[in-house]
Write a protein that holds these residues in place. Structure first.
Motif, mmCIF file in Angstrom:
data_model
loop_
_atom_site.group_PDB
_atom_site.id
_atom_site.type_symbol
_atom_site.label_atom_id
_atom_site.label_comp_id
_atom_site.label_asym_id
_atom_site.label_seq_id
_atom_site.Cartn_x
_atom_site.Cartn_y
_atom_site.Cartn_z
ATOM 1 N N HIS A 45 10.866 11.804 5.083
ATOM 2 C CA HIS A 45 10.295 12.200 3.804
ATOM 3 C C HIS A 45 8.873 11.660 3.646
ATOM 4 N N PHE A 46 7.922 12.566 3.413
ATOM 5 C CA PHE A 46 6.540 12.159 3.137
ATOM 6 C C PHE A 46 6.172 12.622 1.737
ATOM 7 N N THR A 47 5.673 11.714 0.939
ATOM 8 C CA THR A 47 5.209 12.038 -0.415
ATOM 9 C C THR A 47 3.846 11.402 -0.607
ATOM 10 N N SER A 48 2.857 12.203 -0.953
ATOM 11 C CA SER A 48 1.509 11.678 -1.137
ATOM 12 C C SER A 48 1.446 10.805 -2.372
ATOM 13 N N LEU A 49 0.448 9.936 -2.418
ATOM 14 C CA LEU A 49 0.237 9.078 -3.579
ATOM 15 C C LEU A 49 -0.035 9.932 -4.820
ATOM 16 N N LYS A 50 -0.803 10.979 -4.636
ATOM 17 C CA LYS A 50 -1.150 11.849 -5.761
ATOM 18 C C LYS A 50 0.093 12.516 -6.340
ATOM 19 N N LEU A 51 1.000 12.968 -5.471
ATOM 20 C CA LEU A 51 2.228 13.602 -5.936
ATOM 21 C C LEU A 51 3.123 12.588 -6.648
ATOM 22 N N MET A 52 3.244 11.389 -6.087
ATOM 23 C CA MET A 52 4.068 10.369 -6.734
ATOM 24 C C MET A 52 3.531 10.028 -8.121
ATOM 25 N N ALA A 53 2.211 9.897 -8.222
ATOM 26 C CA ALA A 53 1.610 9.602 -9.521
ATOM 27 C C ALA A 53 1.928 10.720 -10.516
ATOM 28 N N ASN A 54 1.875 11.953 -10.056
ATOM 29 C CA ASN A 54 2.128 13.090 -10.935
ATOM 30 C C ASN A 54 3.566 13.115 -11.431
ATOM 31 N N TRP B 3 10.085 4.910 -1.877
ATOM 32 C CA TRP B 3 10.492 6.194 -2.443
ATOM 33 C C TRP B 3 11.417 6.972 -1.511
ATOM 34 N N LYS B 4 11.437 6.627 -0.245
ATOM 35 C CA LYS B 4 12.265 7.353 0.730
ATOM 36 C C LYS B 4 13.754 7.155 0.497
ATOM 37 N N PHE B 5 14.148 5.966 0.060
ATOM 38 C CA PHE B 5 15.565 5.651 -0.130
ATOM 39 C C PHE B 5 16.380 5.968 1.134
ATOM 40 N N GLY B 6 15.819 5.595 2.273
ATOM 41 C CA GLY B 6 16.524 5.781 3.537
ATOM 42 C C GLY B 6 16.252 7.097 4.238
ATOM 43 N N ASP B 7 15.502 8.002 3.622
ATOM 44 C CA ASP B 7 15.179 9.298 4.234
ATOM 45 C C ASP B 7 13.958 9.125 5.123
ATOM 46 N N TYR B 8 14.159 9.056 6.419
ATOM 47 C CA TYR B 8 13.076 8.718 7.344
ATOM 48 C C TYR B 8 12.048 9.831 7.519
ATOM 49 N N PHE C 79 3.999 1.258 -8.208
ATOM 50 C CA PHE C 79 4.898 0.122 -8.013
ATOM 51 C C PHE C 79 5.501 -0.326 -9.348
ATOM 52 N N LEU C 80 4.690 -0.339 -10.391
ATOM 53 C CA LEU C 80 5.202 -0.695 -11.719
ATOM 54 C C LEU C 80 6.286 0.277 -12.163
ATOM 55 N N ARG C 81 6.067 1.562 -11.935
ATOM 56 C CA ARG C 81 7.070 2.569 -12.315
ATOM 57 C C ARG C 81 8.345 2.392 -11.508
ATOM 58 N N LEU C 82 8.232 2.036 -10.226
ATOM 59 C CA LEU C 82 9.417 1.820 -9.405
ATOM 60 C C LEU C 82 10.225 0.635 -9.917
ATOM 61 N N ARG C 83 9.552 -0.296 -10.588
ATOM 62 C CA ARG C 83 10.210 -1.449 -11.214
ATOM 63 C C ARG C 83 10.653 -1.159 -12.644
ATOM 64 N N ASN C 84 10.266 0.024 -13.152
ATOM 65 C CA ASN C 84 10.505 0.395 -14.542
ATOM 66 C C ASN C 84 9.744 -0.512 -15.499
ATOM 67 N N ASP C 85 8.554 -0.943 -15.078
ATOM 68 C CA ASP C 85 7.676 -1.747 -15.918
ATOM 69 C C ASP C 85 6.700 -0.846 -16.668
ATOM 70 N N GLY D 59 0.842 -1.187 0.000
ATOM 71 C CA GLY D 59 0.000 0.000 0.000
ATOM 72 C C GLY D 59 0.875 1.234 0.000
ATOM 73 N N HIS D 60 0.266 2.408 -0.051
ATOM 74 C CA HIS D 60 1.018 3.663 0.012
ATOM 75 C C HIS D 60 0.881 4.250 1.419
ATOM 76 N N ASN D 61 2.013 4.445 2.069
ATOM 77 C CA ASN D 61 2.042 4.838 3.482
ATOM 78 C C ASN D 61 1.347 3.789 4.345
ATOM 79 N N ALA D 62 1.343 2.561 3.860
ATOM 80 C CA ALA D 62 0.597 1.484 4.525
ATOM 81 C C ALA D 62 1.284 0.981 5.785
ATOM 82 N N LYS D 63 2.607 1.057 5.840
ATOM 83 C CA LYS D 63 3.308 0.616 7.048
ATOM 84 C C LYS D 63 2.992 1.534 8.225
ATOM 85 N N GLU D 64 2.737 2.786 7.920
ATOM 86 C CA GLU D 64 2.433 3.758 8.961
ATOM 87 C C GLU D 64 0.944 3.811 9.279
#
Length: 237
Positions: A167-176, A160-165, A220-226, A115-120
């Motif tokens: 960092h918050f990015t909304s799903l809408k922003l990531m999609a954009n 998307w954090k790549f270790g940056d604890y 998730f597909l984009r993060l895989r470059n699919d 999920g997006h922000n699902a762990k939190e």
């Protein structure tokens, strides 16, 4: 690496929540006091406990799940489909139905939830509400005693954090920023409470929740470059 994960092993999900009671006045005195204590830091001096109650759905102790939408890939040869479905209605019923899905189709050692922000938010919220409702936790949500690498959870915001604890990015922003077509949503998260209690329009909420599941899968597909899903590949079941 993400590319090594079998897409068919991932259950994408999103939840929509509202305050457990429609209004602050419906709380008994003890619950009002506990609500005031729980939200004191967030409210500071800007809001009274009563004024802040419209946000009660954020906390599992004072909210409830009204919709839990899931999506999963089905691959057959060169044909790829992404199937979505939703559990809704009375919370105990939808939680049991979701648990049955996990236990029957996503209980293997290689199966993951995403999920997006699902762990939190989503994963702990679902687990807490199951315990509150007297439902035994399914293996995929029972984290007691598990080492971090044994937890079967993926989170697109976490990836998307790549270790940056911080960092918050909304799903809408990531999609954009990732070039994912924005779904045609007629509501946003801040409107769910009123749509549920005042408009009594659960179908709008279900549609909104399912669109977020699709967007999470696209991210998730984009993060895989699919290649992104085409609308023709998305099926509601």
């Amino acid at each position: 690496m993400l590319q090594k994960i079998n897409l068919e092993h991932i259950l994408f999900l999103d939840i929509e929540t509202v305050p457990e009671n429609e209004s602050y006045d419906q709380l008994d005195d003890e619950r009002k006091d506990l609500w005031e204590q729980k939200t004191r830091y967030q409210r500071k001096d800007e809001y009274t406990a009563e004024e802040f109650y419209d946000r009660a759905g954020i906390w599992a102790e004072f909210g409830k799940i009204i919709c839990l939408s899931v999506g999963y890939f089905h691959l057959k040869g060169d044909v790829r489909t992404f199937r979505t479905t939703s559990f809704h209605g009375a919370e105990p019923k939808l939680l049991k139905e979701f648990k049955n899905l996990l236990n029957s189709h996503f209980s293997g050692s290689k199966h993951l939830m995403c999920g997006h922000n699902a762990k939190e938010f989503d994963f702990p919220y679902i687990a807490r509400r199951m315990i509150i409702q007297g439902i035994e936790l399914p293996y995929k949500l029972n984290l007691f005693g598990k080492k971090p690498w044994e937890v079967p959870h993926l989170d697109t915001m976490d990836l998307w954090k790549f270790g940056d604890y911080k960092h918050f990015t909304s799903l809408k922003l990531m999609a954009n920023i990732l070039g994912i077509p924005s779904p045609k949503e007629d509501i946003d998260g801040s409107m769910v409470r009123d749509v549920y209690y005042k408009e009594n329009d659960l179908d709008r909420i279900i549609n909104y929740c399912e669109l977020d599941v699709v967007t999470t899968a696209q991210v998730f597909l984009r993060l895989r470059n699919d290649e992104l899903l085409d609308q023709s590949e998305i099926k509601k079941v």
